[in-house]
Write an enzyme that holds these catalytic residues in place. Structure first.
Site, PDB file in Angstrom:
ATOM      1  N   ASP A   9       0.560   3.741   2.266  1.00 25.56           N
ATOM      2  CA  ASP A   9       0.179   4.274   3.521  1.00 25.56           C
ATOM      3  C   ASP A   9      -0.734   5.212   3.461  1.00 25.56           C
ATOM      4  OD1 ASP A   9       1.205   4.005   6.360  1.00 25.56           O
ATOM      5  OD2 ASP A   9       2.081   5.848   6.145  1.00 25.56           O
ATOM      6  N   ASP A  67       0.902  -1.254  -0.114  1.00 27.86           N
ATOM      7  CA  ASP A  67       0.077   0.146   0.021  1.00 27.86           C
ATOM      8  C   ASP A  67       0.871   1.269  -0.024  1.00 27.86           C
ATOM      9  OD1 ASP A  67       0.203  -1.229   2.929  1.00 27.86           O
ATOM     10  OD2 ASP A  67       0.617   0.883   3.054  1.00 27.86           O
TER      11      ASP A  67
END
Ligand code: ADE
Length: 275
Positions: A214, A212
């Protein structure tokens, strides 16, 4: 004559990596340590003629959060079972545009922002200060790089892993700050693991697997477990292929670690020996 070491390659699997396939002589072994119980039994076996061991960092079924892991027991148990090298396979968030979900990073530095964990095997009575200036074994990094390139993983060699306490993900302000610090990826587990591996005189390296962005990225939603899990299983599949590619590269009998990981305590003890 320098000692000849027959390697046993240890893997610590993070989120999504709870087992290794393709092992001969496969056996889950319970190992107790003076530091308490590790996260789970350790899977031992033989892969391409090389002894390997595997510990699911959070336990099978992921019952243990990062702050509650017994890092000392985990590292000590891997050493007791015979591991000479440790490779951490770890899900991380990305702090850089050019490291998208699905990307792999062989990190070579850490910033330790954890604060609620036991971080050393040493303490009152016997004090040691090991160097972690270079926390990753370059020999393991080379082997991981060669293996990852062989199986065409999207890869970056080198990077700084910010280790946060968790279990909550970062605030946006924290995420932006870590980017300003020049960090590349963020996770919750590789410290104190890398420090303890050094104290245990084990070669250590991390393959960080991005799940991801973040919460800093203007074009991406902030990280959620759902998103992490979605990317995780694809990453875990490729991590298993990586294990198969890296083990033969590290299995041959070898001399002492050229970087000195296996002699980290030679000049680290400061407590006077007992008379
Ligand atoms: N593990 C996977 N993604 C993460 C993130 N964004 N922050 C901390 N740990 C993570």
């Amino acid at each position: 004559m320098p000692e000849t070491i027959t390697p046993m390659i240890g893997f610590i699997g993070g989120s999504g990596v709870y087992d290794l396939d393709g092992l001969e002589e496969r056996r889950w072994v319970r190992v107790s340590t003076p530091w308490g119980e590790p996260s789970d039994e350790i899977l031992t076996g033989v892969l391409s003629g090389v002894r390997v061991a595997f510990l699911p960092r959070h336990g099978r079924g992921h019952p243990t959060p990062p702050s509650a892991l017994n890092y000392r027991a985990n590292i000590d148990a891997m050493k007791r079972i015979g591991c000479t090298e440790l490779i951490s396979l770890s899900a991380v968030g990305s702090l850089k545009e050019e490291l998208p979900p699905g990307h792999f990073v062989i990190v070579d530095q850490f910033i330790d922002r954890t604060f609620a964990r036991e971080k050393s095997f040493f303490g009152p009575g016997c004090v040691a200060h090991v160097s972690v200036a270079h926390p990753v074994c370059p020999r393991l990094g080379d082997a991981l790089e060669a293996a990852a390139r062989e199986i065409a993983l999207p890869l970056t060699r080198g990077g700084t892993y910010l280790v946060m306490e968790g279990p909550q993900f970062s605030t946006r302000a924290e995420s932006l700050l870590y980017r300003q610090w020049g960090c590349d990826v963020i996770g919750m587990t590789n410290m104190p693991e890398a420090k303890l591996a050094r104290e245990a005189e084990l070669c250590y390296a991390t393959m960080a697997m991005v799940t991801d962005y973040d919460c800093w990225h203007p074009d991406h939603d902030h990280v959620t477990v759902e998103q992490v899990v979605k990317v995780l299983f694809g990453n875990a599949e490729r991590a298993r292929a990586l294990v198969k590619a890296v083990v033969p590269r590290l299995g041959a009998p070898r001399g002492p670690c050229p970087a000195g990981c296996d002699r980290a305590l030679d000049h680290a003890l400061i407590t006077a020996p007992e008379k």
